[in-house]
Design a protein around this motif. Structure first.
Motif, PDB file in Angstrom:
ATOM      1  N   ARG A  80     105.043 -71.236  31.647  1.00  0.00           N
ATOM      2  CA  ARG A  80     104.846 -70.253  30.577  1.00  0.00           C
ATOM      3  C   ARG A  80     104.809 -70.946  29.214  1.00  0.00           C
ATOM      4  O   ARG A  80     103.972 -70.647  28.366  1.00  0.00           O
ATOM      5  CB  ARG A  80     105.969 -69.219  30.635  1.00  0.00           C
ATOM      6  CG  ARG A  80     105.684 -67.938  29.871  1.00  0.00           C
ATOM      7  CD  ARG A  80     106.530 -66.781  30.370  1.00  0.00           C
ATOM      8  NE  ARG A  80     107.949 -67.081  30.345  1.00  0.00           N
ATOM      9  CZ  ARG A  80     108.728 -67.154  31.426  1.00  0.00           C
ATOM     10  NH1 ARG A  80     108.200 -66.949  32.621  1.00  0.00           N
ATOM     11  NH2 ARG A  80     110.012 -67.415  31.324  1.00  0.00           N
ATOM     12  N   GLN A  81     105.716 -71.887  29.018  1.00  0.00           N
ATOM     13  CA  GLN A  81     105.725 -72.641  27.752  1.00  0.00           C
ATOM     14  C   GLN A  81     104.434 -73.442  27.594  1.00  0.00           C
ATOM     15  O   GLN A  81     103.855 -73.506  26.500  1.00  0.00           O
ATOM     16  CB  GLN A  81     106.916 -73.588  27.716  1.00  0.00           C
ATOM     17  CG  GLN A  81     108.262 -72.891  27.694  1.00  0.00           C
ATOM     18  CD  GLN A  81     109.400 -73.903  27.768  1.00  0.00           C
ATOM     19  OE1 GLN A  81     109.427 -74.875  27.027  1.00  0.00           O
ATOM     20  NE2 GLN A  81     110.337 -73.682  28.666  1.00  0.00           N
ATOM     21  N   LYS A 128     104.721 -80.664  22.406  1.00  0.00           N
ATOM     22  CA  LYS A 128     105.208 -80.002  21.196  1.00  0.00           C
ATOM     23  C   LYS A 128     105.177 -80.941  19.997  1.00  0.00           C
ATOM     24  O   LYS A 128     104.909 -80.533  18.874  1.00  0.00           O
ATOM     25  CB  LYS A 128     106.632 -79.480  21.422  1.00  0.00           C
ATOM     26  CG  LYS A 128     106.699 -78.288  22.358  1.00  0.00           C
ATOM     27  CD  LYS A 128     108.146 -77.907  22.645  1.00  0.00           C
ATOM     28  CE  LYS A 128     108.222 -76.737  23.621  1.00  0.00           C
ATOM     29  NZ  LYS A 128     109.614 -76.418  23.989  1.00  0.00           N
ATOM     30  N   ALA A 140     109.095 -70.781  34.108  1.00  0.00           N
ATOM     31  CA  ALA A 140     109.413 -70.909  32.682  1.00  0.00           C
ATOM     32  C   ALA A 140     108.648 -72.052  32.026  1.00  0.00           C
ATOM     33  O   ALA A 140     108.079 -71.894  30.935  1.00  0.00           O
ATOM     34  CB  ALA A 140     110.917 -71.107  32.507  1.00  0.00           C
ATOM     35  N   GLU A 141     108.616 -73.208  32.695  1.00  0.00           N
ATOM     36  CA  GLU A 141     107.928 -74.360  32.100  1.00  0.00           C
ATOM     37  C   GLU A 141     106.426 -74.104  32.002  1.00  0.00           C
ATOM     38  O   GLU A 141     105.775 -74.489  31.028  1.00  0.00           O
ATOM     39  CB  GLU A 141     108.188 -75.625  32.922  1.00  0.00           C
ATOM     40  CG  GLU A 141     109.596 -76.154  32.830  1.00  0.00           C
ATOM     41  CD  GLU A 141     110.515 -75.513  33.854  1.00  0.00           C
ATOM     42  OE1 GLU A 141     110.102 -74.509  34.480  1.00  0.00           O
ATOM     43  OE2 GLU A 141     111.645 -76.004  34.025  1.00  0.00           O
ATOM     44  N   LEU A 148     106.390 -81.250  28.155  1.00  0.00           N
ATOM     45  CA  LEU A 148     106.489 -80.202  27.142  1.00  0.00           C
ATOM     46  C   LEU A 148     106.959 -80.763  25.815  1.00  0.00           C
ATOM     47  O   LEU A 148     106.462 -80.391  24.754  1.00  0.00           O
ATOM     48  CB  LEU A 148     107.437 -79.102  27.632  1.00  0.00           C
ATOM     49  CG  LEU A 148     106.898 -78.261  28.799  1.00  0.00           C
ATOM     50  CD1 LEU A 148     108.001 -77.386  29.370  1.00  0.00           C
ATOM     51  CD2 LEU A 148     105.733 -77.405  28.336  1.00  0.00           C
ATOM     52  N   GLY A 185     102.076 -65.285  30.070  1.00  0.00           N
ATOM     53  CA  GLY A 185     103.359 -65.291  30.762  1.00  0.00           C
ATOM     54  C   GLY A 185     103.340 -64.666  32.133  1.00  0.00           C
ATOM     55  O   GLY A 185     104.251 -64.875  32.925  1.00  0.00           O
ATOM     56  N   GLN A 241     101.481 -71.290  26.542  1.00  0.00           N
ATOM     57  CA  GLN A 241     101.493 -70.948  25.121  1.00  0.00           C
ATOM     58  C   GLN A 241     101.031 -72.117  24.261  1.00  0.00           C
ATOM     59  O   GLN A 241     100.309 -71.942  23.280  1.00  0.00           O
ATOM     60  CB  GLN A 241     102.902 -70.502  24.708  1.00  0.00           C
ATOM     61  CG  GLN A 241     103.283 -69.133  25.241  1.00  0.00           C
ATOM     62  CD  GLN A 241     102.280 -68.065  24.828  1.00  0.00           C
ATOM     63  OE1 GLN A 241     102.009 -67.891  23.639  1.00  0.00           O
ATOM     64  NE2 GLN A 241     101.716 -67.379  25.810  1.00  0.00           N
ATOM     65  N   LEU A 242     101.419 -73.306  24.655  1.00  0.00           N
ATOM     66  CA  LEU A 242     100.965 -74.487  23.920  1.00  0.00           C
ATOM     67  C   LEU A 242      99.457 -74.648  24.032  1.00  0.00           C
ATOM     68  O   LEU A 242      98.788 -75.036  23.080  1.00  0.00           O
ATOM     69  CB  LEU A 242     101.673 -75.742  24.449  1.00  0.00           C
ATOM     70  CG  LEU A 242     103.135 -75.900  24.028  1.00  0.00           C
ATOM     71  CD1 LEU A 242     103.797 -76.999  24.843  1.00  0.00           C
ATOM     72  CD2 LEU A 242     103.223 -76.222  22.545  1.00  0.00           C
TER      73      LEU A 242
END
Length: 609
Positions: free
Chosen positions: A11-12, A106, A8-9, A102, A154, A15-16
């Protein structure tokens, strides 16, 4: 072929990266080359230390651009990866601090340094790629290699690569050029050469493109300081530290004679997120005769200097030296001692000659440096010399030497008080007499301060004295306290009433406005230290403290009168509880039974309205 999902991390983070607004996208190539260099180092090290049979005669990195296919490939013939390692190292971010990373990414608008710092350089390829393909094979393994591919959305696919050579090749399928978005043509040979020269010239393996070698491969630590630019040093620092910021200070060392070595060290400009985590990477890179030996040699630098980054290149060590041998090697111990002295002298130079740099250093690393006061007796004085502390003398921190210069006539001790914050310490009842008479007190608010003051008996012949411990008497009291005998019955009563909470009750020399305060006996540990030990699972006997009373306070005077007029009054023990509780709260302590204290206080207040 199998399709797997990123953690999950991860994947984030992908995207960033895909939608990033980094202005300097060039760094993706620097990260890929740095990873390739690490893989070559690891292969050579495995042949030296683990007996791995592999050809290391032509270790190199290849960069191949295809302008028509819009691809850029970085290939090495290093250690390579197994199928399991590909899934683990690329499919997940198996590092502490991921959540913090993260959050920072962000919030950041311009933070390319976060990429290298957190060791996720491979993901930076998705700033410039529509798709990334990796083909790898582990050295020393039989059978097939592994092919990995992802568009950064992802999921990733992974399958066998039967013909893969030993090493790793990363192919970046480039997005269209967009100079407004600082996305350049990374298939352009000129652009590639520019990036390699700027960021990777010092890499110790040849970086080849066609028949041309793009980097000089000169070890920076072996070159005279006058021949190396600050930018070259900065790029080298970023390579070894995985930090994108410039270093705060550069330290060159060279020893000749019976035992020769060279060292290039850096003081970072900011603390890594894992500075105080046990599993963080620490130590210096060790080379022997320009050959990389290990990445994080803790034997070369003490733990309290774990923030120091750099390289040590020794001339007379064995190429297959192990960690066990390092721990015992007298040459390594000699290097360690000299490195420590050099680092501390560099910090002292900053303190004396560059206030801004020193302030940055102390803000970022002061807590870690003070750990050395506990376990490096040889350098305890040198560490204290370069340490600064908050003080009641003003907003700027002070050295101990400067404190001693300001000491009042007749003062023989360096006064200090520990606490959770400056505000709490400044408002402590223990401060009252010292502030009233103009005595300077050091304000120590780092957790390590509770411990190191126990290990340091004095500085320059002046004892360090907690103003919350023992029976501190100032050299000149503003007025003599009331005779103890006048309060003897009250003191005895309070000691009996509070026998579960305190070991003694006495009149105070340190209070001017508060009714009471709690102090530790001379040889007892402080409540904060007791709490720290409990947090570490070291349960010991509860230490009782001493309740000191201000004989000039109306509450204490009234309590004495009330006791003289009716010693059996049932309200008196409750008043004693309230007196103890307010003293505990005033220093930021925790009540054992807050509900009972609140009820007693409410009942007492109700009788006054």
């Amino acid at each position: 072929m199998e399709t797997l999902e990123f953690q999950a991390e991860a994947r984030q983070l992908l995207q960033l990266m895909v939608h990033s607004i980094y202005s300097n996208k060039d760094i993706f190539l620097r990260e890929l080359i740095s990873n390739a260099s690490d893989a070559l180092d690891k292969l050579r090290l495995a042949t030296l230390q683990d007996g791995l049979e592999a050809d290391t005669s032509d270790l190199h990195i290849e960069v191949e651009a295809d302008s028509e296919a819009r691809t850029l490939t970085v290939r090495d013939n290093g250690i390579g990866m197994t199928h399991e390692e590909v899934v683990e190292l690329i499919g997940t971010i198996a590092k502490s601090g991921t959540a913090e990373l993260l959050t920072k990414l962000k919030e950041a608008k311009e933070s390319p340094e976060l990429i290298g710092q957190f060791g996720v350089g491979f993901y930076s390829t998705f700033m410039v790629a529509d798709k990334v393909t990796l083909v790898t094979r582990k050295a020393g393994t039989e059978g097939h290699g592994t092919s990995w591919e992802s568009a950064g959305e992802g999921t990733f696919t992974i399958e066998d690569a039967p013909d893969a050579p030993v090493g790793t090749a990363v192919t970046v399928h480039l997005r269209p050029k967009d100079e407004e978005d600082a996305l350049y043509d990374y298939a352009d040979e000129w652009k590639i050469k520019e990036i390699v020269k700027r960021y990777s010239d010092f890499i110790s393996f040849p970086i080849k493109m066609g028949d041309e070698t793009l980097n000089s491969m000169k070890a920076l630590w072996a070159r005279p300081r006058s021949e190396v630019t600050d930018e070259e040093y900065h790029q080298f620092y970023r390579h070894i530290s995985h930090d994108w910021s410039d270093p705060l200070e550069i330290i060159n060392m060279k020893a000749e004679g019976t035992f020769e070595y060279e060292a290039l060290l850096f003081l970072p400009s900011r603390a890594p997120h894992d500075l105080f985590q046990r599993d963080s990477r620490r130590g210096l890179q060790l080379y022997v005769k320009r050959v990389f030996i290990m990445d994080d040699s803790k034997e070369l630098i003490p733990d309290y200097l774990r923030f120091v980054k750099g390289v040590v290149d020794a001339a007379d060590l064995s190429l297959n030296i192990s960690r066990e041998i390092l721990q015992q090697d007298r040459h390594i111990q000699m290097i360690r001692r000299r490195l420590v002295k050099k680092v501390l002298s560099t910090i002292k130079d900053l303190l004396n000659n560059n206030a801004e740099k020193y302030a940055t250093f102390w803000r970022e690393f002061g807590k870690a440096l003070k750990e050395g006061l506990l376990n490096d007796q040889d350098n305890q004085k040198a560490i204290l010399d370069v340490s600064t502390f908050s003080s009641t003398a003003g907003v700027e921190p002070t050295t101990l030497a400067a404190y001693i210069e300001r000491m009042k006539e007749g003062q023989e001790e360096i006064y200090y008080l520990t606490g959770d914050s400056r505000t709490q310490v400044e408002n402590s009842p223990h401060m009252e007499a010292f502030q009233a008479q103009g005595y300077e007190v050091l304000i120590l608010t780092d957790p390590v301060d509770e411990i190191w003051v126990e290990a340091v008996p004095d500085y320059d012949g002046k004892k360090l004295q907690s103003i919350a411990r023992g029976n501190v008497e100032l050299p000149k009291d503003s007025e003599e306290p009331a005779p103890e005998g006048d309060f003897a019955p009250l003191l005895t009563f309070l000691k009996e009433s509070l026998e579960e909470q305190v070991k003694d009750v006495r009149l105070s020399h340190r209070l001017t406005t508060s009714a009471a305060c709690l102090v530790s006996d001379t040889d007892d540990i402080t409540p904060a230290l007791e709490k720290m030990y409990r947090a570490m699972g070291q349960e010991g006997p509860r230490v009782k403290r001493i309740l000191e009373l201000n004989p000039n306070h109306p509450l204490v005077g009234g309590l004495r009168t009330a006791h003289e007029q009716g010693a059996e009054d049932p309200a008196l023990p409750e008043t004693a509880e309230l007196l103890y509780g307010t003293a505990l709260l005033a220093e930021g302590g925790d009540l054992e039974d807050p509900a009972r204290f609140a009820k007693l206080l409410a009942d007492r207040l109700a009788k006054t309205v």
